[in-house]
Motif scaffolding. Sequence first.
Motif, PDB file in Angstrom:
ATOM      1  N   LYS A 233      29.168  41.001  44.194  1.00 49.58           N
ATOM      2  CA  LYS A 233      29.783  40.890  42.855  1.00 49.58           C
ATOM      3  C   LYS A 233      28.977  41.723  41.879  1.00 49.58           C
ATOM      4  CE  LYS A 233      31.748  37.534  39.635  1.00 49.58           C
ATOM      5  NZ  LYS A 233      31.052  37.847  38.379  1.00 49.58           N
ATOM      6  N   ASP A 234      29.686  42.552  41.127  1.00 47.89           N
ATOM      7  CA  ASP A 234      29.051  43.410  40.134  1.00 47.89           C
ATOM      8  C   ASP A 234      29.924  43.421  38.889  1.00 47.89           C
ATOM      9  OD1 ASP A 234      27.616  45.240  38.700  1.00 47.89           O
ATOM     10  OD2 ASP A 234      28.193  46.981  39.912  1.00 47.89           O
ATOM     11  N   ALA A 236      32.800  42.812  36.673  1.00 49.47           N
ATOM     12  CA  ALA A 236      34.200  42.457  36.869  1.00 49.47           C
ATOM     13  C   ALA A 236      34.745  42.933  38.211  1.00 49.47           C
ATOM     14  CB  ALA A 236      35.048  43.042  35.743  1.00 49.47           C
ATOM     15  N   ARG A 237      33.856  43.395  39.095  1.00 51.18           N
ATOM     16  CA  ARG A 237      34.252  43.845  40.425  1.00 51.18           C
ATOM     17  C   ARG A 237      33.599  42.944  41.468  1.00 51.18           C
ATOM     18  NH1 ARG A 237      38.446  46.881  40.550  1.00 51.18           N
ATOM     19  NH2 ARG A 237      37.801  47.640  42.590  1.00 51.18           N
ATOM     20  N   ALA A 238      34.282  42.782  42.597  1.00 50.92           N
ATOM     21  CA  ALA A 238      33.742  41.961  43.684  1.00 50.92           C
ATOM     22  C   ALA A 238      34.195  42.527  45.016  1.00 50.92           C
ATOM     23  CB  ALA A 238      34.186  40.503  43.542  1.00 50.92           C
ATOM     24  N   GLY A 239      33.440  42.207  46.053  1.00 56.15           N
ATOM     25  CA  GLY A 239      33.815  42.561  47.416  1.00 56.15           C
ATOM     26  C   GLY A 239      34.156  41.299  48.184  1.00 56.15           C
ATOM     27  N   ASN A 257      31.301  33.515  42.583  1.00 55.72           N
ATOM     28  CA  ASN A 257      29.911  33.800  42.932  1.00 55.72           C
ATOM     29  C   ASN A 257      29.830  34.206  44.399  1.00 55.72           C
ATOM     30  OD1 ASN A 257      28.512  32.883  40.377  1.00 55.72           O
ATOM     31  ND2 ASN A 257      29.547  30.976  40.937  1.00 55.72           N
ATOM     32  N   VAL A 258      28.796  34.932  44.749  1.00 61.56           N
ATOM     33  CA  VAL A 258      28.605  35.363  46.128  1.00 61.56           C
ATOM     34  C   VAL A 258      28.567  34.141  47.046  1.00 61.56           C
ATOM     35  CG1 VAL A 258      27.028  36.495  47.748  1.00 61.56           C
ATOM     36  CG2 VAL A 258      27.411  37.485  45.481  1.00 61.56           C
ATOM     37  N   GLY A 259      29.323  34.203  48.120  1.00 62.13           N
ATOM     38  CA  GLY A 259      29.411  33.100  49.072  1.00 62.13           C
ATOM     39  C   GLY A 259      30.611  32.193  48.868  1.00 62.13           C
TER      40      GLY A 259
END
Length: 345
Positions: A233-234, A236-239, A257-259
């Motif tokens: 997550k960066d 407003a972008r996420a993977g 959030n990550v996870g």
Amino acid sequence: MAARDLNLAIGQGEFLSFLGPSGCGKTTALRMLAGFETPTEGEVRIAGDVVNDQPSFQRPVNMVFQSYALFPHLTVAQNIAYGLQQKRPRPARADIKARVAEALETVRLEGFQDRRIWEMSGGQQQRVALARAIVNRPRLLLLDEPLAALDRKLRKEMQIELQDLQRSLGITFVLVTHDQEEALSLSDRICVMRNGEIVQIGSPQELYDHPATRYVADFVGTSNFFEGRIASKDGARAGLGLEGGQVLSGSCGPGLNVGDRACMSLRPERIFLRSEAGDAGHPVTVQNRIFLGEHTEYLVTSETLGQVIVFAPRQTEQEGLGYNKGDTAWITWRDDAARILLSEQ
């Protein structure tokens, strides 16, 4: 379904819609505005005045019902005049006649004043119901799924007429509907409801392009969903990491959030179906093809993504770039087409 925790301000001259499935509380919200239901707490204000204890017939509100609720034994003019005749003091007969004529002209039914209701088509009856509501010059006009009884073509025509009528009159319109197309085409703002609460409020384009939850993305329009976990997550972008290890990127909604378990929402019309792989293409097999006139709907299958719906524009088909069942192709999309949202349990 009871409505709860509703905190909403409706602007003067706005066209607002409550959108949601049956039992989500949208009709209860409308009935509280009309005075048919009394909220257990909080205030209902119209033009700044608290109207909680004001009966429906004293409120500056009129309502158009799904069934129209017209009187079959009365003429068109008598139906329209009925509300004026109940006012106290009662307006003069000449004034009533003039206002009925004005309402008939507004809904384009001049010359129909002596017709009986059963002699009118469904669309004409709907206009009579609208005329009966606007003849009282209300501050607020409530519409309880007024187009549900009409066929598709007539419904589209009446959507345009409703929008033109609202703009010409400047009256605040509040619509209740479960039809997403109706809400998108008519509204300045839409309140998407679920379990008695407003999930998201926004313009039709905001809700369609930037849904806050999977529920909104699924209810407003058609979307493909790919499940996974947030890998990065960066801002407003996420993977989104899929089960097979592939990572898809996109803009992200709130609270991620990550996870976290999440899903990607991808609109079918934002996907390109190509005969060559190109950059970052996903190989697919065409499972089904449905010609719908303005576009063709394809159901394709990907080993990594599963089943995906793609809308191909008519121009693509006319240029001979169509596909048949069993064909191999590739799908791609622009990076800004995908939106990653928190999965709902």
